[in-house]
Design an enzyme around this catalytic site. Structure first.
Site, PDB file in Angstrom:
ATOM      1  N   ASP A  52       0.853  -1.187   0.000  1.00 59.83           N
ATOM      2  CA  ASP A  52       0.000   0.000   0.000  1.00 59.83           C
ATOM      3  C   ASP A  52       0.889   1.239   0.000  1.00 59.83           C
ATOM      4  O   ASP A  52       2.091   1.160   0.232  1.00 59.83           O
ATOM      5  CB  ASP A  52      -0.990  -0.004   1.160  1.00 59.83           C
ATOM      6  CG  ASP A  52      -0.326  -0.057   2.519  1.00 59.83           C
ATOM      7  OD1 ASP A  52       0.874   0.223   2.598  1.00 59.83           O
ATOM      8  OD2 ASP A  52      -1.014  -0.370   3.501  1.00 59.83           O
ATOM      9  N   SER A  53       0.300   2.380  -0.281  1.00 57.57           N
ATOM     10  CA  SER A  53       1.103   3.579  -0.554  1.00 57.57           C
ATOM     11  C   SER A  53       1.641   4.266   0.688  1.00 57.57           C
ATOM     12  O   SER A  53       2.527   5.104   0.607  1.00 57.57           O
ATOM     13  CB  SER A  53       0.260   4.587  -1.328  1.00 57.57           C
ATOM     14  OG  SER A  53      -0.782   5.092  -0.502  1.00 57.57           O
ATOM     15  N   GLY A  97      -0.427   6.059   2.481  1.00 54.49           N
ATOM     16  CA  GLY A  97      -1.375   7.148   2.703  1.00 54.49           C
ATOM     17  C   GLY A  97      -2.274   6.931   3.901  1.00 54.49           C
ATOM     18  O   GLY A  97      -2.439   7.822   4.742  1.00 54.49           O
ATOM     19  N   ASP A 131      -2.664   8.520  -1.908  1.00 54.34           N
ATOM     20  CA  ASP A 131      -3.943   9.235  -1.892  1.00 54.34           C
ATOM     21  C   ASP A 131      -4.194   9.820  -0.517  1.00 54.34           C
ATOM     22  O   ASP A 131      -3.506   9.498   0.442  1.00 54.34           O
ATOM     23  CB  ASP A 131      -5.093   8.298  -2.273  1.00 54.34           C
ATOM     24  CG  ASP A 131      -5.248   7.153  -1.269  1.00 54.34           C
ATOM     25  OD1 ASP A 131      -4.239   6.763  -0.640  1.00 54.34           O
ATOM     26  OD2 ASP A 131      -6.368   6.634  -1.109  1.00 54.34           O
ATOM     27  N   GLN A 138     -11.731   7.536  -4.267  1.00 50.90           N
ATOM     28  CA  GLN A 138     -12.117   8.122  -2.989  1.00 50.90           C
ATOM     29  C   GLN A 138     -13.390   8.945  -3.176  1.00 50.90           C
ATOM     30  O   GLN A 138     -13.898   9.076  -4.276  1.00 50.90           O
ATOM     31  CB  GLN A 138     -10.982   8.982  -2.436  1.00 50.90           C
ATOM     32  CG  GLN A 138      -9.750   8.210  -1.991  1.00 50.90           C
ATOM     33  CD  GLN A 138      -9.943   7.451  -0.687  1.00 50.90           C
ATOM     34  OE1 GLN A 138     -11.005   7.515  -0.051  1.00 50.90           O
ATOM     35  NE2 GLN A 138      -8.925   6.722  -0.271  1.00 50.90           N
ATOM     36  N   ASP A 191      -8.271  -7.364   1.364  1.00 48.13           N
ATOM     37  CA  ASP A 191      -7.220  -7.527   2.368  1.00 48.13           C
ATOM     38  C   ASP A 191      -7.767  -7.070   3.701  1.00 48.13           C
ATOM     39  O   ASP A 191      -8.673  -6.235   3.762  1.00 48.13           O
ATOM     40  CB  ASP A 191      -5.978  -6.694   2.022  1.00 48.13           C
ATOM     41  CG  ASP A 191      -6.127  -5.245   2.476  1.00 48.13           C
ATOM     42  OD1 ASP A 191      -5.611  -4.900   3.562  1.00 48.13           O
ATOM     43  OD2 ASP A 191      -6.799  -4.460   1.782  1.00 48.13           O
ATOM     44  N   CYS A 205     -11.828 -29.094   8.674  1.00 49.87           N
ATOM     45  CA  CYS A 205     -10.791 -28.163   8.215  1.00 49.87           C
ATOM     46  C   CYS A 205      -9.455 -28.896   8.092  1.00 49.87           C
ATOM     47  O   CYS A 205      -9.109 -29.719   8.948  1.00 49.87           O
ATOM     48  CB  CYS A 205     -10.666 -26.993   9.195  1.00 49.87           C
ATOM     49  SG  CYS A 205      -9.326 -25.836   8.803  1.00 49.87           S
ATOM     50  N   CYS A 211      -6.079 -27.666  12.910  1.00 49.04           N
ATOM     51  CA  CYS A 211      -7.228 -28.573  12.999  1.00 49.04           C
ATOM     52  C   CYS A 211      -6.841 -30.026  12.768  1.00 49.04           C
ATOM     53  O   CYS A 211      -7.487 -30.941  13.290  1.00 49.04           O
ATOM     54  CB  CYS A 211      -8.303 -28.151  12.006  1.00 49.04           C
ATOM     55  SG  CYS A 211      -9.153 -26.622  12.476  1.00 49.04           S
ATOM     56  N   HIS A 257      -4.899 -21.074  11.379  1.00 50.30           N
ATOM     57  CA  HIS A 257      -6.258 -21.544  11.076  1.00 50.30           C
ATOM     58  C   HIS A 257      -7.076 -20.464  10.382  1.00 50.30           C
ATOM     59  O   HIS A 257      -7.732 -20.727   9.364  1.00 50.30           O
ATOM     60  CB  HIS A 257      -6.986 -21.980  12.349  1.00 50.30           C
ATOM     61  CG  HIS A 257      -8.451 -22.184  12.109  1.00 50.30           C
ATOM     62  ND1 HIS A 257      -8.962 -23.316  11.515  1.00 50.30           N
ATOM     63  CD2 HIS A 257      -9.521 -21.362  12.321  1.00 50.30           C
ATOM     64  CE1 HIS A 257     -10.272 -23.190  11.368  1.00 50.30           C
ATOM     65  NE2 HIS A 257     -10.637 -22.014  11.854  1.00 50.30           N
TER      66      HIS A 257
END
Length: 376
Positions: free
Chosen positions: A89-90, A92, A143, A194, A271, A309, A314, A340
């Site tokens: 990421d930037s 910002g 940004d 934005q 994310d 799982c 698990c 997990h």
């Protein structure tokens, strides 16, 4: 390059080809702020649980260990021993959320480090140079992240400045990618939409940045306190105005039910720190929703965290044992629960991709939301 393979309603199944491999979308990116997942999870672990993309933080890595150090070590991929895609990421969001003292000007932002208080400047060119030093696969444009809610007049001016900054980011990245000492001269750039919760500002900004022919587009400034309804309303407004032949990334969104709703609206990338953060505090995701392993009812529970799982926790340990580890303050407890949760998220995305491939995503979404019962 993004290739749309299949649609189920508005949900998109695609492939995004990068210099570090092909990303199957929709995808969840695992957040390793300082080039590591908090919870003693290694890059080898990430491969074993099916992680496709790792996300690291420009702001934090610039401060520690320093992007020049990472460059001298051959870039993030070599530094952390990860040969799959990395998105940075930037910086910002961190500049605007962590720094108590900041001054925004046309050239960029002056702020104080949250570590030692020293004064730092970051603008579009600086962010691109740092991300070029990190040599990530995908760099995010610099940004301004406005507070929510914010006055309409300020949001309008902020979005105009963010657009000017995006042009500067693109120019600087093109310059950096042409230099002989650049580690990754095929670094990709995503722009960020934005506009707060103002639909018309969001739409106009989406139309503007869509003309710039970037590698991908993100929707930023959400998941910062607005209602889920407002989030979905903005996604509905913005997505139709972004290029269909480019991936769409909803930044910072990671509640499982939010992911399903956003995929249903055409989003490809996600994310969030949520799976790792929750895991470190004994909150784990299951087919029936989120549970807290510290609850007394799990003291004698001999089942795995989530039956069926296939994650390392698990397959080998019980809820009772992991609860004991938390009570005893053993680091293994955090590691097992983070592993997990990350496996749960990556497996969820695989199921989503299968549902789109099979054209039954709507049914899948409704079934999962019913199973979770508002607990995920």
């Amino acid at each position: 390059m993004y290739k749309l393979l299949k649609k189920s309603g508005k949900a998109r199944r695609g492939e995004f080809t990068t210099p570090h491999g092909v990303i199957q979308t929709p995808v969840f990116m695992n957040v390793g702020t300082l080039a590591a997942i908090k919870g003693a999870v290694s890059s080898m672990d990430l491969k074993e649980i099916g992680c496709q993309v790792e996300l690291s933080n420009t702001y934090h890595l610039h401060l520690r260990p320093g992007d020049e150090v990472v460059k001298k070590m051959g870039g993030l991929h070599k530094f952390m021993n990860w040969d799959r895609p990395i998105l940075t990421d930037s910086g910002g969001f961190q500049v605007f959320s962590l720094s108590k003292i900041r001054k925004i000007q046309e050239e960029g932002v002056y702020f104080n480090s949250h570590i030692d208080g020293r004064k730092i400047f970051m603008g579009p060119e600086e962010s691109m140079r740092i991300q070029s030093n990190l040599a990530s696969t995908i760099a995010m444009a610099f940004d301004e992240c406005v507070e929510n809610p914010a006055p309409r007049e300020y949001v309008e001016k902020s979005v105009e400045r963010t657009t000017r900054w995006l042009h500067r980011c693109k120019d600087e990245m093109n310059r950096l990618n042409s230099l002989p000492d650049t580690i990754n001269n095929k670094q990709m750039l995503f722009g960020i939409n934005q506009g707060g919760t103002y639909e018309d500002i969001r739409i106009e900004h989406a139309k503007t940045i869509a003309k710039m022919d970037l590698d991908g587009y993100a929707i930023g400034g959400l998941a910062v306190g607005e209602s889920h309804e407002d989030m979905y309303r903005i996604i509905d407004a913005v997505v139709p105005h972004l290029p269909e032949d480019k991936p769409i990334y909803l930044m910072g969104v990671g509640i499982p039910s939010n992911i399903l709703e956003a995929v249903d609206r055409g989003v490809d990338f996600f994310d969030c720190v949520l799976p790792a953060r929750n895991g470190r505090h004994a909150h784990v995701f299951t087919k029936e929703g989120k549970i807290n392993l510290l609850n007394a009812k799990f003291e004698l529970d001999d089942r795995p965290i989530d039956e069926g799982c296939q994650c390392p926790a698990c397959k080998h340990y019980t809820r009772s044992y992991i609860r004991h580890l938390f009570k005893a303050k053993e680091m293994l407890a955090m590691r097992l629960c983070v592993l997990h949760n990350l496996y749960f998220y990556n497996n969820l995305m695989e199921e989503i991709r299968d549902a789109i491939d099979g054209n039954y995503f709507k049914e899948y979404k409704e079934r999962k939301l019913k199973e979770w019962g508002g607990r995920a």
